[in-house]
Structure formats: C-alpha cells, structure tokens
Scaffold this motif. Sequence first.
Motif, mmCIF file in Angstrom:
data_model
loop_
_atom_site.group_PDB
_atom_site.id
_atom_site.type_symbol
_atom_site.label_atom_id
_atom_site.label_comp_id
_atom_site.label_asym_id
_atom_site.label_seq_id
_atom_site.Cartn_x
_atom_site.Cartn_y
_atom_site.Cartn_z
ATOM 1 N N ALA A 33 29.626 30.787 48.716
ATOM 2 C CA ALA A 33 28.424 31.432 49.238
ATOM 3 C C ALA A 33 27.160 30.979 48.526
ATOM 4 C CB ALA A 33 28.562 32.949 49.139
ATOM 5 N N THR A 93 24.513 44.578 48.961
ATOM 6 C CA THR A 93 24.914 43.179 48.797
ATOM 7 C C THR A 93 25.670 42.971 47.490
ATOM 8 O OG1 THR A 93 23.012 42.395 50.087
ATOM 9 C CG2 THR A 93 24.057 40.808 48.590
ATOM 10 N N PRO A 127 23.283 33.802 51.595
ATOM 11 C CA PRO A 127 24.556 33.222 51.168
ATOM 12 C C PRO A 127 25.150 32.366 52.282
ATOM 13 C CG PRO A 127 24.447 35.541 50.570
ATOM 14 C CD PRO A 127 23.260 35.263 51.430
ATOM 15 N N THR A 135 28.239 31.483 52.985
ATOM 16 C CA THR A 135 29.474 32.003 53.593
ATOM 17 C C THR A 135 29.735 33.391 53.037
ATOM 18 O OG1 THR A 135 30.980 31.230 51.866
ATOM 19 C CG2 THR A 135 30.402 29.640 53.604
ATOM 20 N N ASN A 136 30.841 33.984 53.455
ATOM 21 C CA ASN A 136 31.248 35.290 52.919
ATOM 22 C C ASN A 136 32.173 35.153 51.709
ATOM 23 O OD1 ASN A 136 29.801 36.879 54.765
ATOM 24 N ND2 ASN A 136 31.408 36.632 56.313
ATOM 25 N N ASP A 137 32.472 33.917 51.344
ATOM 26 C CA ASP A 137 33.336 33.655 50.198
ATOM 27 C C ASP A 137 32.463 33.472 48.961
ATOM 28 O OD1 ASP A 137 35.824 32.858 48.813
ATOM 29 O OD2 ASP A 137 34.747 30.935 48.681
ATOM 30 N N ILE A 138 32.740 34.236 47.932
ATOM 31 C CA ILE A 138 31.872 34.235 46.760
ATOM 32 C C ILE A 138 31.783 32.862 46.099
ATOM 33 C CG2 ILE A 138 33.617 34.896 45.050
ATOM 34 C CD1 ILE A 138 31.479 36.847 43.907
ATOM 35 N N SER A 177 31.758 41.782 48.905
ATOM 36 C CA SER A 177 32.638 40.718 48.416
ATOM 37 C C SER A 177 31.895 39.426 48.141
ATOM 38 C CB SER A 177 33.749 40.461 49.442
ATOM 39 O OG SER A 177 33.188 40.067 50.691
ATOM 40 N N VAL A 178 30.728 39.252 48.733
ATOM 41 C CA VAL A 178 30.008 38.003 48.565
ATOM 42 C C VAL A 178 29.268 37.921 47.230
ATOM 43 C CG1 VAL A 178 27.767 38.663 49.552
ATOM 44 C CG2 VAL A 178 28.602 36.335 49.871
#
Length: 560
Positions: free
Chosen positions: A543, A370, A535, A537-540, A374-375
């Motif tokens: 997330a 993890t 999280p 979303t997958n966008d940091i 990218s997250v």
Amino acid sequence: MGMAAEKDDLGRSSDVYVAFAFAAADVLLETDAEGNTAFAVGAAMALLGRGAKALTGQPLRKIIHPSDQDLLAQSLIQMGKGERVRNVMIRVLLPAEGKAAAVALSGYRHPGNTERLLVALSHPGGLPPMISKRAEGKSGVLDKDSFQAMAASLLEAAPPDEPYQLTLVELPDAQADAETQAALAAELGSRLKSLSVGGDAVGQLDDGKFGVLHAASVSPDKISQSVTQAAKVVMPDAPPMEAKLATLVLDVADIPPEEAARALTYTLNAFARESNNGGNLADLMKDLQPRLSATVKQMNDVRQTVASGDFNLMYQPIVDLWTNVVHHFECLVRFKGNDNKSPYETVAFAEDVGMAGMLDMALLERAIGTMRSSVANTESLRFAVNLSGRTLSDPAVVKKLQAILATTKDLRKRLVFEMTESADVGDLAAVNDVIQAIRKQGHEVCLDDFGAGHAAFHYLRALKVDNVKIDGSYIKDAMKNNENVSFIKAIVQLCTELGVTTTAEYVEDAETANLLKLLKVRFGQGWYFGKPQHPATNDIVTAWKTPTLEWRKGLLYFKG
C-alpha cells in the motif's frame, strides 16, 4: 383577594404560566384592550419597586418613562398584530422620586384571547452585553463596530422562522451647521430606536448614514416617516427630507441559529475588505444581499460535506533527513470532485465562520479509522492530523477532541497533531493548556507554517511543542537566497536550544534536501520525497510502496 378573583386567577389558561416560564421573566403582566393591567404575577417589588397587586387595574404606560412611551406603544402594536416582541430595552419609573430602571420587555398576543397581551418584564442582566448596554454617543446610538456586534448578537438569538431585516438609511447632504446636523442625528436616532429590535439596535455608520435592525413588520414607509418627522422637529422651516433606504433581509433560516451571527459578520467583513464602498448605499446593499446568501450556502455546503463524509484523505510522507526513514505521513484533506485542487479556500472559510472544529473532528475520526484499518495498523506507520488554532480555542470542540482522545490509547506515539494557523489565535495560554494535555497523552504536537503570518516567534514562546515546521516560502528559494538560509539557521538554533525538532516543507529536489541536512534541519516534506497519495492497495506491504518509498526491515524508507 376575594374567592371569585382567586378562582378567576386559578382558572387562567395554563398557556399564561407556560409563557411566564418560557420568558424566564421576573414579572408577567396581562393587559386588556385598553392597555390596563388585568393581571400581574412575579417579583414585581424587586424589579419595579411596587408589588404585583399595585399594578393591577393600572395602565401599563403609567410605569414607563416618558421618553420611552413611543417605544412601548410600538411594541404593544406589534404584539397586537400577533408578532413576538423580544428583549426591548425600556425604562420603568420607580416609586422613588426621579429614579428609573432599565428592564427588558418581551411579549405576544394572548393565545386564548386576541384582545389581551402577555407582557414579560425581566432584568436585563441576562441579555448579551451589547444588548443590555445603552449607547452613550453624541447621537445616542451605537457606533459602527458596536452596531455590528449588537446585530450579530441579536441575529444569533433570533428564531429562524422570523428573519430580521437590516435597513441602511442615507440622509441627503444637508446645508446645515454642525450643531443642527448633530441634533438631527440625535432626533432620528431616537425615532429609529423605537422601530428597532430591542429598542437599541441602531447605529450611526458614518456622517448621515444609519443602520437599523428591525422586524419584517417595520416597513420602509415607517422608517421614511421617522426621517421626515425628525427633520421637521429639528428644521421646521426646511423642505421635507427624503432619505435613501436599502434593506437587507437577514434570512439565515437554513443554518443553525448559533451560526447566523457568524454568517453576517463574515459577510460584512468580506464586503468591507473587498470593496471601496465610499457611500453608494444602493450599490452596497445590492452587493451585500447576494453575498449573505452565498455565505449561508457555503456554510451549508461545508456542513453537508462533513455530515456525508464527502471528502478524502491523502497522505504525504515526512522523512527523517538524517536517516531517510519515513517519520510519519501528514493527512491532507481533498474534497470529492476536487481531489487535485488545494482545499485551502474551503478550510480558511470554515475557520472564518467558526466551522473549523466541525471539519477538524471529521478529519480526525477519518484518520483514526485509517490507522486502525488493515492498510495502516502497524507501529511503524505514524500519521499527523491538522488542528486549526481556532479549533483549539473553542471549548466545545476541545471537549469533543478530549472525548475522542480518551478512546485512542492504542494510537499513542502513532497519532501526531499539527497546529495550523491561517487565523490569529487570541488566548495563546488557553491553547497551550490544550496542547499540553494532548502531549501528556503521548501525542506529539507540531507548530505548522512557522515564520508565515501570525505563527512567529511569540507563538514559539507561548506554545510548548515538539516540532516546528518552517514555512515553505523560506525553503523554496533557500538555494538562491542567503537571507532565507540565515533565517533557517536561526530557527534551527533556537529550536535546538528549546529541545524542539524542525521540519522543512516544500523540499522539491536533492540539492535543497542536502542543504537542509547541512543546516541541521531534522525532517523534510515535499515532492522530492513523495506527493500526497492514497494507499496503492489494501495490503499493508504494498500500500505504501511508491517510486520513492520502500520497506526495509519493517520500516519505510525514502530511496534517495
């Protein structure tokens, strides 16, 4: 030796010599149908006080101590039936007058000649301590604790396709004086040992109650006959004695051998804790058999969960109370299908049966994945992974941990560890060595649940850590309980002097958070700051944004 004899020896089946190597024996004997030694090889002089040639043509029983003749006979009968005999403790007579020595006897039927047996004799020094030590009690058998330890050792060494059986023997209340009862216990103990695995796997569990660990070939009738015969020797004029018997099949074929002993020990200990087994043998064994089966199933479930990765990690923020910056997220395991259920029972079970390390390493590898994804791949996001005290006490697991950490140089300062403790740690010095090695690699270490159970002041004295997490039971009632406040003050003061920061868990409201600030607790964790979650979303950027958390200038802040 003549040429014909040499040719005969050289022409023997290679299975004989394979067996010799497999047994790691000092001496290998081949006996004929009459029990005479047809062939002998090995360090006989060192082990038996006589050369291998001197054994050839002699009855095997001739070198066995008179008191162990029955044990030898039973072992040879088992071999003749095609069963393996392993590590039976037996005494051999040395040529020096009046001397005897203990050896471990193993063997099985010759693979190429069913009338012959292969018998391996070896020094008992390589056996587990409880096996190589002959009991010295009044009845000549092991006490309850020693018997359980021996059973666990033997069970661990047993092949999974030949499960042992544990039979409990309960004698009827005898109207006899103490001396007669003691004599009966000694006589019965000696007879039961001749039926047991290794010749010593018999314990006196209570007055008139015995346990014997034996092969499946030893029938209840044989054990009953031992009781009858022992009673007849000690009390020849008394009516025949009939004992109550109950047998538990130690079938742990579905788990690795090294875990079999843990399954038995866990089952027996759990039974002792949860039941008032005052002496009803039938009820005890009736309950114990399904308990062992359930333990084995549960161990397999844990192994399957780890192997399949059938679990999730959820993340709960830990906030700096002085700045409101999220210091890190604690990684909390949730087993699939039970995401909203506490995993405590499963984790505690894994610790008790020695599987905590397996689970901890799987969670660590998941967390590392993890952190590199990218997250979460940013310097401002830190994560804490739990390590059981049992994990840090297991050299094999520590070796794997060190191998993993050798590949995580990119995660130093971001990967934090919490030592959890639902079970006592024996060697704190050894655990501290592991902790210091982790810290030297740039990872902070926190001592979890301080003040609860075993994790008290002696832990803080023995283990040098970076942070102490105060047990939530003191935090929940802090607003109403002055004693809890005093305890928190004392912990904070002590930790400050030691250069250790503090974290309070179970912070559920602003009032408690403000009190903790006044008490100079540095970090807080609880639903007030945020529940464990995945999280979003997958966008940091999005997330980790929640109703309670937000990004400011590249750092994650608690909004409160």
